[in-house]
Design an enzyme around this catalytic site. Structure first.
Site, PDB file in Angstrom:
ATOM      1  N   SER A   6       7.890   4.621   0.450  1.00 10.14           N
ATOM      2  CA  SER A   6       7.622   4.644  -0.981  1.00 10.14           C
ATOM      3  C   SER A   6       8.509   3.668  -1.750  1.00 10.14           C
ATOM      4  O   SER A   6       9.599   3.315  -1.301  1.00 10.14           O
ATOM      5  CB  SER A   6       7.862   6.039  -1.554  1.00 10.14           C
ATOM      6  OG  SER A   6       7.072   6.996  -0.895  1.00 10.14           O
TER       7      SER A   6
HETATM    8  N1  SAH Z   1       8.909   9.564   3.048  1.00  9.12           N
HETATM    9  C1  SAH Z   1       8.551   8.373   3.811  1.00  9.12           C
HETATM   10  C2  SAH Z   1       7.214   7.803   3.440  1.00  9.12           C
HETATM   11  C3  SAH Z   1       6.123   8.669   3.874  1.00  9.12           C
HETATM   12  S1  SAH Z   1       4.530   7.928   4.018  1.00  9.12           S
HETATM   13  C4  SAH Z   1       9.613   7.321   3.754  1.00  9.12           C
HETATM   14  O1  SAH Z   1      10.608   7.476   3.061  1.00  9.12           O
HETATM   15  O2  SAH Z   1       9.452   6.323   4.462  1.00  9.12           O
HETATM   16  C5  SAH Z   1       3.686   9.406   4.424  1.00  9.12           C
HETATM   17  C6  SAH Z   1       3.887   9.882   5.837  1.00  9.12           C
HETATM   18  O3  SAH Z   1       3.259  11.147   5.955  1.00  9.12           O
HETATM   19  C7  SAH Z   1       3.248   8.991   6.891  1.00  9.12           C
HETATM   20  O4  SAH Z   1       4.212   8.610   7.830  1.00  9.12           O
HETATM   21  C8  SAH Z   1       2.186   9.888   7.531  1.00  9.12           C
HETATM   22  O5  SAH Z   1       2.004   9.659   8.901  1.00  9.12           O
HETATM   23  C9  SAH Z   1       2.761  11.258   7.262  1.00  9.12           C
HETATM   24  N2  SAH Z   1       1.828  12.380   7.275  1.00  9.12           N
HETATM   25  C10 SAH Z   1       0.551  12.427   6.845  1.00  9.12           C
HETATM   26  N3  SAH Z   1       0.028  13.661   7.021  1.00  9.12           N
HETATM   27  C11 SAH Z   1       1.022  14.413   7.584  1.00  9.12           C
HETATM   28  C12 SAH Z   1       1.096  15.777   8.006  1.00  9.12           C
HETATM   29  N4  SAH Z   1       0.064  16.631   7.902  1.00  9.12           N
HETATM   30  N5  SAH Z   1       2.269  16.206   8.532  1.00  9.12           N
HETATM   31  C13 SAH Z   1       3.337  15.373   8.662  1.00  9.12           C
HETATM   32  N6  SAH Z   1       3.306  14.074   8.282  1.00  9.12           N
HETATM   33  C14 SAH Z   1       2.168  13.604   7.744  1.00  9.12           C
END
Ligand code: SAH
Length: 219
Positions: A66
């Site tokens: 993000s």
């Molecule tokens: N917080 C992260 C950015 C997250 S992007 C950072 O600082 O880099 C969102 C993430 O959520 C992605 O890696 C995606 O694979 C994950 N995601 C999506 N659905 C999910 C679920 N049901 N459980 C766990 N992770 C999930």
């Protein structure tokens, strides 16, 4: 500057000042955490020069880390004072987990994609991120009942609704931040539990990658 010679400390200071402080992030804990965590360790090697830009950055697997301001806003909204147990859904690069870990007592960060769970763990280790942060590869839309309840829950992927399991695993009092909406745009919602009552308010509009899994969007 030639590639590889960028002054990351200066870039980090400037990010905190221009992107966070000037836009209203005030929590000293959040500012201190983001002033100390080397964000360049959480982006792909060829993207290091872009680690402090005012936008999301691609981290692989179709996912993004993000924008710094969004991470700051989300962490600030949880009003952590230190010592809390926090559940994060969507570890991605591990950066957001590192920021939470610098403030809270214990963080469990769930990631549904195995390759990204491994990446987050490697990044956290390489960055020397302090705190008690554990990355687990699991469907975070179902939470992580083993360690529940949590003082705070932070969801970094766009959900069609607040997954009931996450609300159940939230302490009373407790705070949960989550983007809720459709695949194109969402409201960043702050859900708070207090004296048996659950309230929700929208903090800002946002755009996150989709939450997958049992209580998320279908592929
Ligand atoms: N917080 C992260 C950015 C997250 S992007 C950072 O600082 O880099 C969102 C993430 O959520 C992605 O890696 C995606 O694979 C994950 N995601 C999506 N659905 C999910 C679920 N049901 N459980 C766990 N992770 C999930």
């Amino acid at each position: 500057m030639r590639p590889g010679t960028m002054d990351f400390t200066a870039a980090r200071e400037e990010m905190v000042e221009r992107q966070l402080r000037r836009r209203g992030i005030r929590d000293p804990r959040v500012l201190a955490a983001m002033r100390s965590i080397p964000r360049e360790e959480f982006v792909p090697a060829e993207m290091r020069e872009k680690a402090y830009q005012d936008e999301p950055v691609q981290i692989g697997g179709g996912q993004t880390i993000s924008q710094p301001y969004m991470t700051a806003l989300m962490v600030e909204s949880l009003e952590l004072a230190g010592g809390e147990s926090v559940l994060e859904v969507g570890a991605g690069s591990g950066y957001h987990a590192a920021v939470l870990g610098a403030i809270a007592g214990r963080v469990i960060s769930l990631e549904i994609q195995p390759a990204l769970a491994a990446l987050a763990e490697a990044n956290l280790r390489r960055a020397g991120a302090g705190g008690d942060v554990r990355v687990i590869c699991a469907d975070g839309s179902l939470g992580w009942p083993e360690e529940a309840p949590y003082d705070a829950v932070s969801v970094a992927a766009a959900a069609p609704f607040v997954p009931p399991a996450l609300l159940e695993q939230l302490k009373d009092p407790g705070r949960l931040v989550i983007p809720v909406g459709d695949l194109e745009e969402q409201d960043l919602c702050l859900v708070s539990k207090h004296a048996g009552e659950v309230r929700s308010r929208a903090i800002t509009g946002c755009r996150f990658v989709p939450l997958r899994g049992g209580q998320g969007w279908r592929e």
